[in-house]
Design a protein around this motif. Structure first.
Motif, PDB file in Angstrom:
ATOM      1  N   THR A  42      -3.725   6.194   7.175  1.00 55.26           N
ATOM      2  CA  THR A  42      -4.749   6.594   6.215  1.00 55.26           C
ATOM      3  C   THR A  42      -5.979   5.704   6.328  1.00 55.26           C
ATOM      4  O   THR A  42      -7.108   6.162   6.163  1.00 55.26           O
ATOM      5  CB  THR A  42      -4.194   6.507   4.778  1.00 55.26           C
ATOM      6  OG1 THR A  42      -3.072   7.380   4.673  1.00 55.26           O
ATOM      7  CG2 THR A  42      -5.251   6.918   3.755  1.00 55.26           C
ATOM      8  N   LEU A  43      -5.756   4.440   6.646  1.00 51.29           N
ATOM      9  CA  LEU A  43      -6.846   3.466   6.644  1.00 51.29           C
ATOM     10  C   LEU A  43      -7.627   3.421   7.951  1.00 51.29           C
ATOM     11  O   LEU A  43      -8.817   3.092   7.942  1.00 51.29           O
ATOM     12  CB  LEU A  43      -6.279   2.069   6.353  1.00 51.29           C
ATOM     13  CG  LEU A  43      -5.583   1.887   5.003  1.00 51.29           C
ATOM     14  CD1 LEU A  43      -4.949   0.500   4.932  1.00 51.29           C
ATOM     15  CD2 LEU A  43      -6.556   2.081   3.862  1.00 51.29           C
ATOM     16  N   ALA A  81       0.851   3.853   5.748  1.00 52.00           N
ATOM     17  CA  ALA A  81      -0.298   3.119   5.208  1.00 52.00           C
ATOM     18  C   ALA A  81      -1.428   3.027   6.225  1.00 52.00           C
ATOM     19  O   ALA A  81      -2.573   3.354   5.934  1.00 52.00           O
ATOM     20  CB  ALA A  81       0.135   1.732   4.762  1.00 52.00           C
ATOM     21  N   MET A 126       0.820  -1.213   0.000  1.00 52.52           N
ATOM     22  CA  MET A 126       0.000   0.000   0.000  1.00 52.52           C
ATOM     23  C   MET A 126       0.857   1.267   0.000  1.00 52.52           C
ATOM     24  O   MET A 126       0.431   2.317  -0.487  1.00 52.52           O
ATOM     25  CB  MET A 126      -0.924   0.012   1.208  1.00 52.52           C
ATOM     26  CG  MET A 126      -2.107  -0.950   1.104  1.00 52.52           C
ATOM     27  SD  MET A 126      -3.282  -0.460  -0.179  1.00 52.52           S
ATOM     28  CE  MET A 126      -3.946   1.051   0.528  1.00 52.52           C
ATOM     29  N   LEU A 183      -3.858   6.376  -0.952  1.00 52.87           N
ATOM     30  CA  LEU A 183      -3.615   6.812   0.421  1.00 52.87           C
ATOM     31  C   LEU A 183      -3.996   8.262   0.688  1.00 52.87           C
ATOM     32  O   LEU A 183      -3.564   8.861   1.668  1.00 52.87           O
ATOM     33  CB  LEU A 183      -2.144   6.589   0.783  1.00 52.87           C
ATOM     34  CG  LEU A 183      -1.711   5.112   0.837  1.00 52.87           C
ATOM     35  CD1 LEU A 183      -0.241   5.005   1.211  1.00 52.87           C
ATOM     36  CD2 LEU A 183      -2.573   4.331   1.820  1.00 52.87           C
TER      37      LEU A 183
END
Length: 530
Positions: free
Chosen positions: A344-345, A341, A309, A316
């Motif tokens: 952002t998630l 990574a 990712m 992202l």
């Protein structure tokens, strides 16, 4: 009502299996891929008092499945009738392959084969519709210490090992999963792992029912989703699910996409009846969109996926429409560069450490501006104990690298019919050896750096290195300053350094070392028998 529906469908699955001549104390091998059917067969088998093993056939000659079936004394086999590779392999092992009683010289214990019909046609009912039509038979009496499932693992040995697990251990493991991973009742969870592994086994359903989303499902026919109300109506009215769908036309809230659909196992809001697994061309984009569209609260992903990712700046960008609560990762070392990574998630990153034999053992939680510490797996969960020992099994001081041992009291029963492997895994009574290099810092955090079997020493005098450190040595070896600094340790650097665009890994993201070794020998032109 949702939990009641799942319970009744599982009881009816047990009745259906009984009609197929499966009895208490039988050992059932389920070759059906990850799906609602596999989930129901798993729970139905356990309610029947039989033992379930979930697996798949990887070799056309059955070289992987025959040892498992012999070692596990498998008496009944469930296979997807549309899985041509599995059926073709089984025909070589079972001369009279057909639904019902069979005999097999290769697997003497086998007595029954069951075909699972997963897709509808005009002539016969699917497995799910057949289950709905079953009467709910009385459940058998079960002891908490009876074996309910057998997991398979090879670990560092490369040899298939069977791990028998009791009903008591499954429930205990489910409680630890929810504690370590922070799962709560009714949440939407993303978990792509196969049910044949502990990390994919739905034991958490038993203590915290939720909706589970699984990717890579390619439909052979139009997608049909069924709400809990439809399932409940079918249970009461005896109408087939397809009839109810035609009458009511209700759809679940998940977004419909052509080709690939999420698999939501029935325990939360809805269930989708899937086709055959097939990964998308752009895995990162597919999973990222899936997390958003299914409104996933917690997602289990591998460190390898998080690394992938990082190269996807297009994915992202912050999105105000969705952000999960937790990213959960396990299976290999987490590095500092992964922070870009997960932030952002989700709002937090949970790094979990455990094993097939011991379940979830430790957890490290990062939130906000916390800096990721490489290899930090956190502190042991409540009731779990670990220690780090030297080669003589003496416990070492804090911040001293050694081999990790885990308190196995009440957890590890030993491998099935493999006393030598059991002895190797338990160097001292009450302690399990996962085979990992680790150290514990002064705060009690466990740092797991890699596998003991991955430690490389090119000569008796050379420094012992793990692969990540060795890669740095190889990259810097030809820099003059580095060679002067480490000239007395030049034997540490190997003669060859092979670069791969991608390592062969299994569905859990773990390195397939035997395949990698074969590729390396091939590229070096070395005869493996020499």
């Amino acid at each position: 009502m949702i939990h009641i529906v799942l319970k009744h469908i599982c009881i009816r699955t047990a009745s259906w299996l009984r009609q197929q001549n499966v009895c208490k104390s039988d050992v059932v091998l389920c070759l059906v891929p990850t799906s609602p059917e596999q989930t129901l067969i798993t729970f139905g088998t356990e309610l029947l008092g039989a033992t379930i093993i979930c697996s798949c056939i990887q070799y056309k000659d059955g070289a992987d499945i025959v040892p498992l079936m012999k070692l596990g004394d498998v008496t009944a086999l469930v296979v997807d009738e549309t899985d041509q590779q599995a059926v073709s392999t089984l025909e070589k092992l079972i001369p009279n392959l057909c639904p019902g009683p069979v005999t097999s010289p290769a697997i003497p214990s086998l007595k029954t084969v069951i075909f699972c019909k997963r897709f509808s046609d005009e002539d016969t009912l699917t497995f799910l519709e057949s289950v709905i039509n079953e009467e709910e038979a009385d459940l058998v009496d079960l002891s908490a210490d009876e074996i309910t499932i057998i997991f398979t693992t090879s670990g560092t040995s490369g040899q298939t090992k069977l791990l028998p697990i009791s009903h008591r251990c499954i429930l205990k493991s489910g409680l630890y999963i929810c504690e370590v991973k922070g799962w709560e009742e009714g949440e939407v969870i993303f978990n792509p792992c196969s049910l044949r592994w502990t990390v994919g086994y739905p034991g958490d359903y038993l203590v915290a029912g939720h909706t589970r989303v699984v990717p890579y499902v390619k439909q052979q026919s139009p997608v049909v989703r069924h709400t809990p109300e439809e399932l409940h109506q079918s249970l009461r009215s005896r109408q087939s699910l397809s009839e109810i769908s035609r009458q009511d036309r209700r759809q679940s809230t998940a977004v419909q996409r052509p080709g690939y659909q999420p698999l939501t196992t029935v325990s939360g809001e809805a269930g989708i009846f899937p086709g055959i697994s097939s990964p998308p061309k752009d895995e990162e984009k597919f999973v990222f969109n899936l997390l958003k569209e299914e409104r996933v609260i917690q997602a289990y992903v591998t460190p390898a996926f998080l690394k992938a990712m990082l190269a996807r700046a297009d994915l992202l960008e912050p999105d105000d429409r969705w952000r999960g609560r937790s990213i959960i990762t396990a299976g290999s070392v987490v590095t500092k560069d992964m922070i870009g990574a997960w932030k952002t998630l989700a709002s937090e990153l949970r790094v979990v450490y455990g094993s097939t034999e011991m379940g979830s053992v430790t957890c490290k939680i990062y939130r906000g501006d916390d800096e990721v510490e490489e290899a930090n797996c956190g502190k042991p969960a409540k009731g779990r104990r670990v220690k780090v020992v030297d080669e003589a099994l003496r416990e070492v001081p804090p911040n001293t690298r050694g081999e990790l041992l885990i308190d196995s009291t009440g957890w590890f029963p030993g491998y099935l019919k493999q006393p030598q492997l059991t002895a190797q895994a338990t160097p001292e009574e009450g302690w399990f050896r996962p085979g990992d290099v680790a150290y514990i810092n002064e705060h009690g955090d466990v740092f797991v750096e890699g596998r003991c079997s991955d430690v490389i020493r090119s000569s008796p005098q050379a420094q012992r290195l793990l692969p990540d450190n060795l890669l740095r040595y190889c990259a810097e070896y030809y820099q003059e300053g580095f060679r002067q600094e480490h000239k007395e340790q030049e034997s540490t650097c190997p003669k060859f350094c092979l670069l791969f665009n991608k390592f062969p890994v299994n569905a859990n993201g773990k390195l397939l070392r035997r395949e990698l070794r074969h590729l390396a020998l091939e590229r070096l032109g070395i005869n493996k028998d020499s």
